[in-house]
Design an enzyme around this catalytic site. Structure first.
Site, PDB file in Angstrom:
ATOM      1  N   ASP A  45       0.533  -0.957   0.090  1.00 33.67           N
ATOM      2  CA  ASP A  45       0.081  -0.244  -0.290  1.00 33.67           C
ATOM      3  C   ASP A  45       0.676   1.240  -0.156  1.00 33.67           C
ATOM      4  O   ASP A  45       0.674   2.514  -0.187  1.00 33.67           O
ATOM      5  CB  ASP A  45      -0.779   0.116   0.554  1.00 33.67           C
ATOM      6  CG  ASP A  45      -0.198  -0.077   2.224  1.00 33.67           C
ATOM      7  OD1 ASP A  45       0.883   0.448   2.896  1.00 33.67           O
ATOM      8  OD2 ASP A  45      -1.023   0.148   3.368  1.00 33.67           O
ATOM      9  N   SER A  46       2.387   1.326  -0.005  1.00 32.72           N
ATOM     10  CA  SER A  46       2.728   2.127  -0.339  1.00 32.72           C
ATOM     11  C   SER A  46       2.485   3.002  -1.926  1.00 32.72           C
ATOM     12  O   SER A  46       3.337   3.574  -2.346  1.00 32.72           O
ATOM     13  CB  SER A  46       4.548   1.516  -0.391  1.00 32.72           C
ATOM     14  OG  SER A  46       5.024   0.155  -1.699  1.00 32.72           O
ATOM     15  N   ASP A  85      -0.938  -6.525   0.296  1.00 28.56           N
ATOM     16  CA  ASP A  85      -1.593  -4.882   1.587  1.00 28.56           C
ATOM     17  C   ASP A  85      -3.281  -4.965   1.488  1.00 28.56           C
ATOM     18  O   ASP A  85      -3.598  -4.867   0.713  1.00 28.56           O
ATOM     19  CB  ASP A  85      -1.025  -4.019   1.274  1.00 28.56           C
ATOM     20  CG  ASP A  85       0.131  -3.833   2.175  1.00 28.56           C
ATOM     21  OD1 ASP A  85       0.208  -5.069   2.523  1.00 28.56           O
ATOM     22  OD2 ASP A  85       1.339  -2.784   1.625  1.00 28.56           O
ATOM     23  N   LYS A 113      -1.804  -9.297   2.783  1.00 29.20           N
ATOM     24  CA  LYS A 113       0.033  -8.621   4.309  1.00 29.20           C
ATOM     25  C   LYS A 113      -1.468  -7.821   5.200  1.00 29.20           C
ATOM     26  O   LYS A 113      -1.860  -7.137   4.677  1.00 29.20           O
ATOM     27  CB  LYS A 113       0.745  -8.121   3.768  1.00 29.20           C
ATOM     28  CG  LYS A 113       1.353  -7.651   4.876  1.00 29.20           C
ATOM     29  CD  LYS A 113       3.234  -7.325   4.640  1.00 29.20           C
ATOM     30  CE  LYS A 113       3.370  -5.842   3.737  1.00 29.20           C
ATOM     31  NZ  LYS A 113       2.939  -4.868   4.453  1.00 29.20           N
ATOM     32  N   GLU A 115      -0.882  -5.693   8.839  1.00 25.67           N
ATOM     33  CA  GLU A 115      -0.221  -4.716   9.644  1.00 25.67           C
ATOM     34  C   GLU A 115      -1.241  -4.313  11.046  1.00 25.67           C
ATOM     35  O   GLU A 115      -2.142  -4.488  11.042  1.00 25.67           O
ATOM     36  CB  GLU A 115      -0.211  -2.768   9.218  1.00 25.67           C
ATOM     37  CG  GLU A 115       0.518  -3.229   7.297  1.00 25.67           C
ATOM     38  CD  GLU A 115       0.814  -1.437   7.880  1.00 25.67           C
ATOM     39  OE1 GLU A 115       0.188  -0.720   8.283  1.00 25.67           O
ATOM     40  OE2 GLU A 115       1.081  -0.649   6.209  1.00 25.67           O
ATOM     41  N   GLU A 182       9.212  -4.317  10.118  1.00 25.73           N
ATOM     42  CA  GLU A 182      10.135  -2.895   9.851  1.00 25.73           C
ATOM     43  C   GLU A 182      10.663  -2.286  11.314  1.00 25.73           C
ATOM     44  O   GLU A 182       9.680  -1.941  11.984  1.00 25.73           O
ATOM     45  CB  GLU A 182       8.665  -2.573   8.784  1.00 25.73           C
ATOM     46  CG  GLU A 182       9.236  -0.894   8.186  1.00 25.73           C
ATOM     47  CD  GLU A 182       8.134  -0.755   7.327  1.00 25.73           C
ATOM     48  OE1 GLU A 182       7.734  -1.188   7.390  1.00 25.73           O
ATOM     49  OE2 GLU A 182       8.632   0.684   7.408  1.00 25.73           O
TER      50      GLU A 182
HETATM   51  O1  KIV Z   1       3.310  -1.260   1.761  1.00 21.81           O
HETATM   52  C1  KIV Z   1       4.803  -1.609   1.650  1.00 21.81           C
HETATM   53  O2  KIV Z   1       5.402  -1.421  -0.081  1.00 21.81           O
HETATM   54  C2  KIV Z   1       5.411  -2.346   2.639  1.00 21.81           C
HETATM   55  C3  KIV Z   1       6.128  -2.776   2.631  1.00 21.81           C
HETATM   56  C4  KIV Z   1       7.400  -1.331   2.947  1.00 21.81           C
HETATM   57  C5  KIV Z   1       7.367  -3.430   3.426  1.00 21.81           C
HETATM   58  O3  KIV Z   1       4.650  -2.898   3.795  1.00 21.81           O
END
Ligand code: KIV
Length: 266
Positions: A45-46, A85, A113, A115, A182
């Protein structure tokens, strides 16, 4: 490259062989990564920051994630393992988590994924019952930037380190398939990686994690302003350009030269 699965990653961990992960948001980069032997691709989600131009990951929606996951899956052609994500607030209510994860899996993800920490235990168990493997992202979780008061190293000090370790062990027992860790001190990254059976992918978590991940734009030196300590630019000086940079990252992680001490936290 043969299709990478979770059992491939577990075998690599068992043999002490490092594996790689990079973020990707489109088909072209995913194709280059699979060609270069990157084992896992994270549709992070970056993308809210590096693709959409927001100043955090908070505005990203499930629909955004599904759009980019589908593009990544097409370019990858079932070679690397695709992790997608779950965006901000999508896992707070169980029914949202199940429906969001279903959307991402149907778009082409093989793992989702999430968080957070121990509060995700029930969610990852429900996802596993439904056939969806979870990667738990711990330590500095960017969706909680407003709780942390900035992008700060986590797990510093004995109490915080012990708490992180205990939560990881419990989530591992509950069925987490992977972890992303992280921005934690190297010693914490090492202890967690050695204590859980699931492979641990580190970013700013030291060289002892089972795999490493970087945001694509960071490792190509496209970050505006000062990059984080753990970032290394693999493009500068690489005569083969972007493909060469991805290959250099793969060989640095596998050869144990990245992350070096200057990329790590104490
Ligand atoms: O969203 C993302 O790119 C991430 C990485 C920083 C691990 O979660």
């Amino acid at each position: 490259m043969k299709s990478v699965t979770l059992s491939t990653l577990r075998d690599l961990k068992a043999r002490g062989e490092k594996f790689t992960c990079l973020t990707s948001y489109d088909a072209t980069f995913s194709h280059l990564m699979a060609e270069a032997g990157v084992e896992t691709i994270l549709v992070g989600d970056s993308l809210g920051m590096v693709v959409q131009g927001h100043d955090s990951t908070l505005p990203v929606s499930i629909a955004d994630m599904a759009y980019h996951t589908a593009a990544v899956a097409r370019g990858n052609g079932r070679r690397a393992l695709v992790i997608a994500d779950m965006p901000f607030m999508s896992c707070v209510r169980l029914e949202d988590a199940l429906s969001g994860a279903k959307t991402l899996m149907q778009a082409g993800a093989q793992v989702v994924k999430l968080e957070g920490g121990l509060w995700l235990k029930e969610t990852i168990q429900h996802l596993a019952h439904g056939g969806i493997p979870s990667c738990v992202h711990m330590g500095l979780t960017p969706q909680s930037v407003n709780v942390f008061g900035g992008y700060k190293v986590q797990g510093r000090g004995e109490e915080a380190a012990e708490r992180l370790l205990a939560e990881a062990i419990e989530l591992d027992r509950a069925g987490a398939a992977l972890f992303v860790l992280e921005c934690v001190p190297t010693a914490v990254g090492k202890r967690i990686s050695e204590s859980v059976s699931a492979p641990v992918i580190g970013i700013g978590a030291g060289p002892h994690c089972d795999g490493q991940v970087l945001v694509l734009h960071d490792m190509l030196g496209m970050h505006p302003g000062k990059p984080a300590r753990f970032v290394k630019n693999f493009l500068t000086g690489n005569a083969e350009g972007i493909s060469g940079a991805i290959k250099a990252y793969v060989s640095a992680v596998k050869g144990g030269t990245y992350p070096a001490p200057e990329h790590c936290f104490e």
